[in-house]
Each structure stands twice: as structure tokens, then as C-alpha cells.
Design a protein around this motif. Structure first.
Motif, PDB file in Angstrom:
ATOM      1  N   ILE A 220       0.828  -1.210   0.000  1.00 57.40           N
ATOM      2  CA  ILE A 220       0.000   0.000   0.000  1.00 57.40           C
ATOM      3  C   ILE A 220       0.859   1.255   0.000  1.00 57.40           C
ATOM      4  N   SER A 221       2.025   1.222   0.665  1.00 53.31           N
ATOM      5  CA  SER A 221       2.872   2.419   0.697  1.00 53.31           C
ATOM      6  C   SER A 221       3.361   2.764  -0.701  1.00 53.31           C
ATOM      7  N   PHE A 222       3.733   1.756  -1.487  1.00 52.22           N
ATOM      8  CA  PHE A 222       4.162   2.013  -2.858  1.00 52.22           C
ATOM      9  C   PHE A 222       2.993   2.508  -3.694  1.00 52.22           C
ATOM     10  N   GLN A 223       1.847   1.885  -3.548  1.00 56.61           N
ATOM     11  CA  GLN A 223       0.680   2.282  -4.334  1.00 56.61           C
ATOM     12  C   GLN A 223       0.298   3.736  -4.073  1.00 56.61           C
ATOM     13  N   LEU A 224       0.252   4.119  -2.788  1.00 58.91           N
ATOM     14  CA  LEU A 224      -0.156   5.487  -2.457  1.00 58.91           C
ATOM     15  C   LEU A 224       0.902   6.504  -2.860  1.00 58.91           C
ATOM     16  N   SER A 225       2.169   6.220  -2.546  1.00 64.35           N
ATOM     17  CA  SER A 225       3.215   7.189  -2.853  1.00 64.35           C
ATOM     18  C   SER A 225       3.392   7.341  -4.358  1.00 64.35           C
ATOM     19  N   PHE A 226       3.399   6.224  -5.095  1.00 64.37           N
ATOM     20  CA  PHE A 226       3.574   6.312  -6.542  1.00 64.37           C
ATOM     21  C   PHE A 226       2.379   7.009  -7.190  1.00 64.37           C
ATOM     22  N   THR A 227       1.169   6.679  -6.734  1.00 60.45           N
ATOM     23  CA  THR A 227      -0.017   7.335  -7.283  1.00 60.45           C
ATOM     24  C   THR A 227       0.003   8.832  -7.002  1.00 60.45           C
ATOM     25  N   SER A 228       0.413   9.219  -5.801  1.00 60.22           N
ATOM     26  CA  SER A 228       0.454  10.639  -5.437  1.00 60.22           C
ATOM     27  C   SER A 228       1.471  11.395  -6.290  1.00 60.22           C
ATOM     28  N   VAL A 229       2.689  10.848  -6.399  1.00 57.56           N
ATOM     29  CA  VAL A 229       3.729  11.535  -7.174  1.00 57.56           C
ATOM     30  C   VAL A 229       3.354  11.584  -8.649  1.00 57.56           C
ATOM     31  N   LEU A 230       2.796  10.497  -9.171  1.00 57.04           N
ATOM     32  CA  LEU A 230       2.374  10.485 -10.564  1.00 57.04           C
ATOM     33  C   LEU A 230       1.286  11.526 -10.814  1.00 57.04           C
ATOM     34  N   THR A 231       0.344  11.638  -9.890  1.00 50.22           N
ATOM     35  CA  THR A 231      -0.725  12.630 -10.040  1.00 50.22           C
ATOM     36  C   THR A 231      -0.171  14.043 -10.026  1.00 50.22           C
ATOM     37  N   ILE A 232       0.759  14.311  -9.111  1.00 50.06           N
ATOM     38  CA  ILE A 232       1.365  15.651  -9.061  1.00 50.06           C
ATOM     39  C   ILE A 232       2.075  15.967 -10.375  1.00 50.06           C
ATOM     40  N   ALA A 233       2.840  15.000 -10.891  1.00 48.39           N
ATOM     41  CA  ALA A 233       3.550  15.225 -12.149  1.00 48.39           C
ATOM     42  C   ALA A 233       2.587  15.472 -13.309  1.00 48.39           C
ATOM     43  N   LEU A 234       1.499  14.707 -13.356  1.00 47.65           N
ATOM     44  CA  LEU A 234       0.523  14.888 -14.432  1.00 47.65           C
ATOM     45  C   LEU A 234      -0.159  16.255 -14.337  1.00 47.65           C
ATOM     46  N   ILE A 235      -0.481  16.685 -13.111  1.00 41.78           N
ATOM     47  CA  ILE A 235      -1.126  17.985 -12.942  1.00 41.78           C
ATOM     48  C   ILE A 235      -0.169  19.113 -13.327  1.00 41.78           C
ATOM     49  N   LEU A 236       1.091  19.019 -12.912  1.00 37.40           N
ATOM     50  CA  LEU A 236       2.069  20.041 -13.283  1.00 37.40           C
ATOM     51  C   LEU A 236       2.262  20.095 -14.791  1.00 37.40           C
ATOM     52  N   ARG A 237       2.266  18.921 -15.420  1.00 40.18           N
ATOM     53  CA  ARG A 237       2.424  18.902 -16.877  1.00 40.18           C
ATOM     54  C   ARG A 237       1.173  19.444 -17.562  1.00 40.18           C
ATOM     55  N   TRP A 238       0.013  19.083 -17.058  1.00 39.19           N
ATOM     56  CA  TRP A 238      -1.234  19.546 -17.672  1.00 39.19           C
ATOM     57  C   TRP A 238      -1.377  21.057 -17.559  1.00 39.19           C
ATOM     58  N   ARG A 239      -0.926  21.620 -16.437  1.00 42.54           N
ATOM     59  CA  ARG A 239      -1.030  23.059 -16.238  1.00 42.54           C
ATOM     60  C   ARG A 239       0.153  23.823 -16.805  1.00 42.54           C
ATOM     61  N   GLY A 240       1.095  23.104 -17.434  1.00 42.17           N
ATOM     62  CA  GLY A 240       2.200  23.766 -18.116  1.00 42.17           C
ATOM     63  C   GLY A 240       3.349  24.154 -17.224  1.00 42.17           C
ATOM     64  N   THR A 241       3.325  23.764 -15.944  1.00 44.98           N
ATOM     65  CA  THR A 241       4.401  24.164 -15.030  1.00 44.98           C
ATOM     66  C   THR A 241       5.728  23.541 -15.420  1.00 44.98           C
ATOM     67  N   LEU A 242       5.693  22.270 -15.849  1.00 47.43           N
ATOM     68  CA  LEU A 242       6.939  21.607 -16.220  1.00 47.43           C
ATOM     69  C   LEU A 242       7.522  22.210 -17.488  1.00 47.43           C
ATOM     70  N   ASP A 243       6.657  22.611 -18.387  1.00 45.48           N
ATOM     71  CA  ASP A 243       7.156  23.208 -19.621  1.00 45.48           C
ATOM     72  C   ASP A 243       7.818  24.558 -19.363  1.00 45.48           C
ATOM     73  N   GLU A 244       7.282  25.299 -18.383  1.00 45.42           N
ATOM     74  CA  GLU A 244       7.847  26.592 -18.057  1.00 45.42           C
ATOM     75  C   GLU A 244       9.112  26.472 -17.216  1.00 45.42           C
ATOM     76  N   GLY A 245       9.316  25.333 -16.628  1.00 48.36           N
ATOM     77  CA  GLY A 245      10.478  25.120 -15.778  1.00 48.36           C
ATOM     78  C   GLY A 245      10.198  25.405 -14.330  1.00 48.36           C
ATOM     79  N   GLU A 246       9.450  26.484 -14.031  1.00 49.85           N
ATOM     80  CA  GLU A 246       9.047  26.802 -12.672  1.00 49.85           C
ATOM     81  C   GLU A 246       7.910  27.803 -12.725  1.00 49.85           C
ATOM     82  N   VAL A 247       7.173  27.920 -11.638  1.00 46.73           N
ATOM     83  CA  VAL A 247       6.081  28.877 -11.575  1.00 46.73           C
ATOM     84  C   VAL A 247       6.655  30.281 -11.520  1.00 46.73           C
ATOM     85  N   PRO A 248       6.191  31.200 -12.345  1.00 46.61           N
ATOM     86  CA  PRO A 248       6.746  32.555 -12.343  1.00 46.61           C
ATOM     87  C   PRO A 248       6.645  33.188 -10.962  1.00 46.61           C
ATOM     88  N   ALA A 249       7.657  33.926 -10.601  1.00 48.27           N
ATOM     89  CA  ALA A 249       7.704  34.559  -9.283  1.00 48.27           C
ATOM     90  C   ALA A 249       7.371  36.036  -9.339  1.00 48.27           C
TER      91      ALA A 249
END
Length: 847
Positions: free
Chosen positions: A360-389
């Protein structure tokens, strides 16, 4: 291409884990997969090269799981399934886990000495030492004498089997060493090259634990030890429940969230520090490395140190590997390839330990990190490199809150099916609670705690530096979590969804979030996911109409029986035992009730005030809507009984003393009648208390359930002295099903009573390897002689008896019979597959 190939490899591991239990063969699955890939290639949705790669990765996952699962072991530790006393010599291979007044060690065995003499052996032993009198660490070779037995746990439908969990971890035996015994140190780990570093880490952790114990009070102590060095044994269970209810329990287990917070602070601090460098220094630095890459490089050491200091548990190392791989991707200048880095980390983890995919620890941690990465990519944060300051402070704060809401909401939604499946809960409050707890933990509690720990190790003092500040911060966090947990509806318990429903829900979420999904299909996926979530949140009763179900749960050495009547009423008779770290009400009874959609109990009966019968009742009173509590009215001075008294006062549940002849519950089709005890006085005629020895057992509440043509008798722990008066009083004893009194003890053997009951089925509720050796062979022989078929919870697990009001026959199932069996070629695989298919139909379709 790494992402789809890794997904195919993971799918192969999952198939390897579950395919032996499914009613299909490996060849059939491979043919279906090949046909599906061929169809996709012909429709130009896949290239031939990618299709071949996916197929080979899937096949590789299957083969790798098969190879890992069939790993041969050396000579076994235990020669049979019975407990054995032996001397063990082995090496401690994990950090010693401490709890109040005891410590737990995992020992890799090298030699054992038993009745057959000394011999080599291989495997792991989990040993508990009561009142530890010296300090041990990883790498120490020790010798001890203990009574070892195979790992065991309770076996209930949909429940957690602790014994199976230990066996999957490679533990062959468990044992306990009392305070009167000693453990001999044969070889110190600090003198061995392989273990010197880990031994030193353990001694640092022990130094921090002792200093924290001297400096902090509860609940701050339990949270500090859990957050800084991974010691979970000092955390108060009620506070843990509050963290669970608020969806912030991940804070207590050092995993991806903690390492991610430390990585964030380190990364952010380095980048901010670079901005304040003199222009000439910054220009000179930029010619060699960018501030972002420098921050990624300097983030690795503190994150690694924290993971090692926390005990380097498997879940922590997995999270560390994921973060390090992601930092390497940033250091190499590819932040937009975070998903590929995550896939590579998962692949490395599963190549090392394929069984992690079921953790369960692998399932939850991997799912959480994967979701964060997908959301950052969907919102363009990864493409920009970082959120503008840029922008004013309110604008930046609003932007940060918006990003946090997306990430927290996405992680909560993505992990909801897994949390519901493993914990019977929807932690909806996590959307709000994490907004308070995560910043407090990440920005204050964890950094302050680590700073104090490092200062302690450098100074070598006896108390924790900055102890008062730690106490204030930790107490503030505990108070905030406790307050949030008391909000109405914070604890939303649900039935565990089926694996098939979880797969369908994740498919809908994947289609919903896929950027190339057509609008109509996205709308259908949203409706489908919403339907699944609404159904789980509702969790209706699963009992068919006009049906009676009586479940004898496996609660170890104790009793817990659930009566589900045709009109919807539910009665609980006893709730098992409760100890410092194990409450059968919490671990077994509650999850079983939630899985059946039961949130209200019409009646709870505590047959008599002994720990193995009413120990779990207080927790049930605190979590379920209980209309009334019935008992025999005998008070006791023991702590577990005082806990029951407090729970009754706090919950406001009506209570009543039961006497023979009381009609406890009546419905159109059923009656629950008390046959025992007679009117009770506080003291017996000889002046002795009723609550001593057999007197307490013989004043147990005995009830009889009659529903249509079906009769059940629940005689609790009465012994032979109380059976004769029951016969003389003319109580109706003949029934179809009887719970064998007193766990099958010899003192409850009365052959005349057994013949008068004349039951077709008898249920013995006893614990595996119990110290009383229940059930007694003479008792089982007496019931067999009377023509009563027996089921035992220590061997069969929970026993479920179902009947309808229109038929006289009863359907009997046990938890062990409901387990799917693995298919082996040498054991008639077709018949086993047919049996598994029938069980699958019964579990997911018929009931």
C-alpha cells in the motif's frame, strides 16, 4: 517511450501476482493481449515497434514476477506448524523498533538449536523483547532462547491478515523474550565493515529517541519520534485516528511527502540564496552551472540523510529513489521529463522488489507523485520550468493557493479508491486539513525537529535542544488535527470497493484527464467516475431481502458475533479483546461492519466483563450509532472495564442488565431471548465476589435467536456448572447452530447438555496457538459423537451462516474457503480455476 513501456512492465507484474488466482490461463491472457495490440496497430493507434515493445515488457514483467516468487530458500527455521522452543543465533537486519516497555527486532537466522541439536537455518525471525535492558543495533549478532511459532493473524472476509503480511516479507517465525530472559551479544555490528555505517545510524537514532523522551511529553513525543526517526510505537492511537479522519495520516509515516518537503525547502533555499549573491559571483557561477541545477545537486544530501536517519525503511527508500531520480533529471537540465524520471524510478524499485507493487505504501506514494507530475504537466508548469515569481505578494499567494488546490484536490481524488479499499474511509476533509497541516509540518515541525536532532548529535547532550519550541510546534499541530477531526462528518467510513470497480474508476479518471480525449468521451468518463464515487460514498447494505446472516468473526482468542436480521436490525455479541497496540473492535469488527454497509447497531451485548469479550466494545461505541448496550451488570476494577464504563457514559448509550427470560429484541420474523444469567447479586452467599474465576464465566449472558425455522444459541463462556440449571429450568436449548461455550475449554464439557442442544453445526472461536490449548480434544470428540459438525475460527477463519425465512437449510461458508487458490499444473488446474471462478461470481455478483 519509457512511460508506456514501464506501464506494460507494471501490468506484467500485476498479472503475475493475480493471474494464478484467476479463472484463465497465462496463455489465454497473452493471446488476448497480442490480439488487442494487433487491432490497435491496424487502426494506426500504435506503431509495430511500440506494440512489440509493449508486448515484450508485459511478458518481461510476468517472467520477472515468476522468477522472484519462486526464489528458493535454505533450511527452514520451524520443522512444522507447531510452536517450538529453541535457541537462535542471527544478525539484526533492520533498525530496532521501540515501543513503551518493549522493542521489536528482525533477525536473520544463521543457526538454531532445538531438540534435534544445533543446525544451520535461513530466514527471518521477528522477536519482541519485553522491558529491553540494553541497546542493540543493525549488524549486531545476537543469541536468544524463545518459543517460536509461525506468523499468524486473523482471517476474515476482506480483512487484513497480519500473518500473511509477515510471510510476504519473508518472516518465517515470531517469538517473544520476556524480561526474565536475556539476549546475548555475540558480535557487535560496528566492528563489521558491512554493518558499521548502519550500526552507527541506529545508535544516532537511539540517542535522539532517549533525548526526546526526556524532553517532550505526549502527544508531542509520539509525533516527534514518528516524524524525525520513524518510530511509530509512541504515537497515541486516538491521535492517529484523528490524523486518519482528517486525511493527514500520511504526515505520520516518513515517505514521499516528508522527503518532498525537505527537498522543496532545500531547493527553494538554494535558489533564493543564489539571488542574493553578488552579481560578479552569480555571473561566475552561471558560467559553470545554473542556480536550478545547483539547487537540485545540493538537495540530494539532506534528503538522503533524512531518509537514512528515519530508519531507511522500504517505503522511505522508495520515495528517496523517486526524488533522487527526479533531481537528477533537473540537474541534467530536463525538468520537463519528470514523468520519464518517475517511470525510471518505479522500474528500478520493481526490478529490485517486484512484490512492492502490492504494498500500500508504494501504491499510495507512486499514485500521489504520478498525479502531481501529471497535474504540473497539464497546467504547463513543467514546460515553463518553474512557476513565475513575478507580481505582487497577493498575486503570488493567490497563484500558490491555486496550484496547491489543484495538486491537493488531484492527489485526494487519485488516492481515494485506494484509501477506501485499504482503510474503509473517504478522507474528504483532507482538502482543508492539508492546507493547514502540511505547511505547518513542512515549514516548521520537520525542519525544527531535524535541526534539533542534528544539534543533539553534534553536541552529545542528554536532552533535546530547542525542546520547548518543538513541544509548542508539535502540540499546536496535534491540537489543530484533533479539532478538525471533531468536525461533523469528518469520519466518513465506506465499504471497501472491489478491485474490478477500482480498475474501472481509474480508467474513467485516466480518460477524463487525457488531453486528447474527445469531449463526448470525457463527459461519459466524468459521469462514470462520479457514479463510482457516489456508490462508494453511499455504501448500501448488502444483505438480500428475507435473509438472515450470522457471522462468527475471527478475533483470535475471544468472541465477536454479528447478527443481521431479515428486517434490517443488527446485533453485535461481544467484540473481541483490546490490547495496547491491537484492538479487535478497530481491526476486525469495525471494518467488517463497514464492508456490509452497517453504520448502526440496534443492540450490543457484552456477555460478561472479560477482556477477550468486551475489550473491543468501547471502540465500537465511539464509532457506530448504538441504540442500547446489554450486559450482566457485574462491575470490575480492571482498566479495560473502566474504559468500557467511560465509553458508555461518553456515548450516552442506554444500558441494561440482562436476566433470564428477558426478550431483548423482537421483529416480525425473529426473537432474541435471554436464557441466562439468573438475577445477580454483587456478592455470592459465601461473601466472595461474582467476578472471580469460573463464577464470572458462569454468569455470562446466554441468548437464543429464533428466526423462522432457524435457531441459534450463544452460550458465551458458561461452564458445566451453569449448564445443568439451564436444563432444569426448561430453557429451549435445541437449535441448528451453537457457539461452543468458552472457546471449547474442558471446563465447559457437559455431554448431556450437548445432546440436548442437538445442533447440526458448532462454532469454536479460539486463537491460533493460544496458551490455554483451546479447544480441548475431549470437547471436539463429544460434539462429534453428538453428530455436530464443527468449524473453528483458528483454522477456518470467520464462519458465515446464511439462511432464508422460506427454507430450513442453512448455507455455511468460511473465510478460508472463500480464499482463491493459486493454480498449479500438478494439482488439476482446471478444477481449481473453476472453483476460483465460482468464488469470484459469489463475491462480486451474487452477494
Amino acid at each position: 517511450m519509457l512511460l508506456p513501456l514501464t506501464g506494460a512492465f507494471l501490468s506484467g507484474l500485476v498479472l503475475g501476482a493475480y493471474l494464478p488466482y484467476l479463472p484463465v490461463s497465462i496463455l489465454t491472457v497473452l493471446l488476448i493481449v497480442a490480439a488487442g495490440l494487433t487491432i490497435l496497430e491496424r487502426r494506426r493507434m500504435l506503431t509495430a515497434r511500440l506494440g512489440l515493445g509493449l508486448y515484450l515488457c508485459l511478458l518481461g514483467g510476468l517472467i520477472w514476477w515468476t522468477i522472484s516468487a519462486s526464489d528458493p530458500r535454505g533450511p527452514a527455521i520451524l520443522a512444522g506448524s507447531d510452536p517450538q522452543t529453541m535457541q537462535v543465533v542471527g544478525t539484526i537486519v533492520e533498525p530496532v523498533r521501540h515501543r513503551p516497555h518493549r522493542s521489536v527486532m528482525l533477525v536473520s537466522v544463521a543457526r538454531i538449536t532445538d531438540e534435534q541439536g544445533e543446525r544451520p537455518a535461513e530466514g527471518l525471525v521477528r522477536v519482541t523483547w519485553q522491558d529491553l535492558r540494553r541497546v542493540f543495533a543493525q549488524g549486531d549478532t545476537i543469541a536468544f532462547t524463545a518459543r517460536l511459532r509461525p506468523p499468524t493473524g486473523t482471517l476474515n472476509p476482506g480483512g487484513f491478515d497480519y500473518g500473511a503480511y509477515l510471510r510476504r516479507k519473508g518472516v518465517q517465525a515470531v517469538g517473544s523474550v520476556s524480561a526474565r530472559q536475556d539476549i546475548e551479544l555475540r558480535d557487535a555490528g560496528r566492528q563489521r565493515v558491512r554493518w558499521a555505517f548502519w550500526n552507527r545510524l541506529d545508535r544516532w537514532r537511539e540517542q535522539i529517541r532517549v533525548a526526546a523522551t526526556r524532553s517532550l511529553d505526549q502527544p508531542a513525543l509520539g509525533i516527534y519520534l514518528g516524524l524525525i526517526i520513524g518510530e511509530q510505537g509512541f504515537l497515541n492511537q486516538s491521535l492517529r485516528d484523528s490524523f486518519m479522519a482528517t486525511g493527514t495520516v500520511h504526515i505520520l509515516s516518513i515517505s514521499g511527502s516528508h522527503l518532498g518537503l525537505i527537498a522543496f525547502l532545500s531547493f527553494f533555499s538554494v535558489t533564493i540564496a543564489c539571488r542574493f549573491l553578488p552579481p560578479a559571483w552569480l555571473l561566475h557561477l552561471s558560467r559553470r552551472i545554473t542556480p536550478t541545477r545547483l539547487a537540485a545537486l545540493l538537495t540530494m544530501p539532506p534528503v538522503t540523510f533524512y531518509a537514512l536517519l528515519a530508519g531507511a525503511e522500504v517505503a522511505t527508500i522508495r520515495s528517496l529513489l523517486m526524488i533522487l531520480v527526479c533531481m537528477v533529471a533537473v540537474w541534467q537540465g530536463y525538468p520537463q521529463h519528470l514523468l520519464h524520471a518517475l517511470a525510471a524510478a518505479a522500474l528500478l524499485i520493481l526490478l529490485h522488489d517486484p512484490g512492492a507493487i502490492l504494498d500500500i505504501s508504494f501504491q499510495l506514494s507512486f499514485t500521489s507523485v504520478l498525479t502531481i507530475a501529471l497535474i504540473l504537466r497539464w497546467r504547463g508548469t513543467l514546460d515553463e520550468g518553474e512557476v513565475p515569481a513575478e507580481g505582487r505578494l497577493p498575486e503570488r499567494l493567490a497563484r500558490w493557493l491555486r496550484e496547491y488546490a489543484w495538486i491537493t484536490g488531484g492527489v485526494t481524488l487519485a488516492t481515494l479508491p485506494l484509501v477506501a479499499y485499504h482503510f474503509n474511509q473517504i478522507a474528504w476533509l483532507g482538502l482543508l486539513a492539508n492546507l493547514v497541516v502540511v505547511p505547518l509540518a513542512g515549514l516548521v515541525v520537520v525542519p525544527l525537529g531535524l535541526l534539533s536532532a542534528v544539534a543533539l548529535l553534534m553536541d552529545g547532550g542528554a536532552t533535546l535542544p530547542l525542546g520547548s519550541l518543538n513541544e509548542t510546534a508539535l502540540s499546536t499541530m496535534a491540537g489543530a488535527v484533533t479539532w478538525l477531526a471533531r468536525l461533523p462528518g469528518a469520519e466518513w467510513h465506506v465499504a471497501s470497493p472491489s478491485i474490478a470497480a477500482i480498475v474501472c474508476c481509474y480508467t474513467c479518471l485516466l480518460v477524463l484527464g487525457w488531453p486528447r480525449t474527445r469531449p463526448g468521451l470525457r463527459y461519459a468518463a466524468a459521469v462514470g467516475a462520479a457514479c463510482f464515487l457516489a456508490w462508494w460514498a453511499w455504501s448500501p447494505r448488502d444483505l438480500p431481502p428475507n435473509t438472515l446472516r450470522v457471522t462468527f468473526l475471527d478475533v483470535g482468542q475471544g468472541d465477536a458475533t454479528i447478527l443481521e436480521l431479515p428486517e434490517g436490525e443488527t446485533v453485535l455479541i461481544d467484540a473481541g479483546a483490546a490490547y495496547d497496540r491491537l484492538d479487535m473492535g478497530r481491526a476486525v469488527v469495525g471494518p467488517y461492519l463497514w464492508d456490509r454497509g452497517i453504520k448502526q447497531l440496534d443492540l450490543v451485548i457484552g456477555t460478561h466483563p472479560q477482556r477477550d469479550h468486551v475489550g473491543g466494545v468501547p471502540w465500537i461505541l465511539s464509532r457506530f450509532d448504538v441504540k442500547a448496550y446489554y450486559g450482566n451488570g457485574i462491575p470490575r476494577p480492571h482498566r479495560f472495564y473502566q474504559r468500557l464504563e467511560r465509553a458508555l457514559r461518553t456515548s450516552g448509550v442506554a444500558r441494561r442488565r440482562v436476566e433470564a427470560g428477558d426478550l431483548l429484541l423482537a421483529t416480525p420474523s425473529c426473537e432474541l431471548l435471554a436464557l441466562h444469567p439468573p438475577p445477580v447479586r454483587v456478592r455470592a452467599p459465601d461473601g466472595r465476589p461474582w467476578s472471580t474465576g469460573s463464577r464470572l464465566n458462569n454468569h455470562s449472558v446466554v441468548v437464543r435467536l429464533d428466526c423462522g425455522p432457524h435457531g441459534f444459541l450463544f452460550p458465551a463462556d458458561i461452564e458445566s456448572q451453569a449448564m445443568e440449571p439451564l436444563r432444569d429450568n426448561g430453557a429451549p436449548l435445541h437449535v441448528q447452530v451453537v457457539k461452543v461455550p468458552h472457546h471449547g475449554a474442558r471446563s465447559s464439557l457437559h455431554e448431556g447438555w450437548i445432546h440436548e442442544v442437538g445442533a447440526d453445526l458448532g462454532i469454536i472461536s479460539a486463537g491460533r496457538f493460544n496458551a490455554y490449548r483451546h479447544p480441548a480434544p475431549a470437547v471436539m470428540q463429544a460434539y462429534a459423537k453428538a453428530g455436530t459438525s464443527l468449524r473453528r475460527t483458528d483454522r477456518d477463519g470467520a464462519v458465515i451462516v446464511t439462511g432464508t425465512m422460506s427454507a430450513t437449510n442453512l448455507k455455511v461458508r468460511t473465510a478460508r474457503e472463500m480464499q482463491m487458490r493459486s493454480v498449479r499444473l500438478a494439482q488439476a488446474p482446471l478444477s481449481v480455476e473453476q472453483r476460483n471462478a465460482r468464488l469470484f461470481w459469489q463475491q462480486w455478483v451474487s452477494e
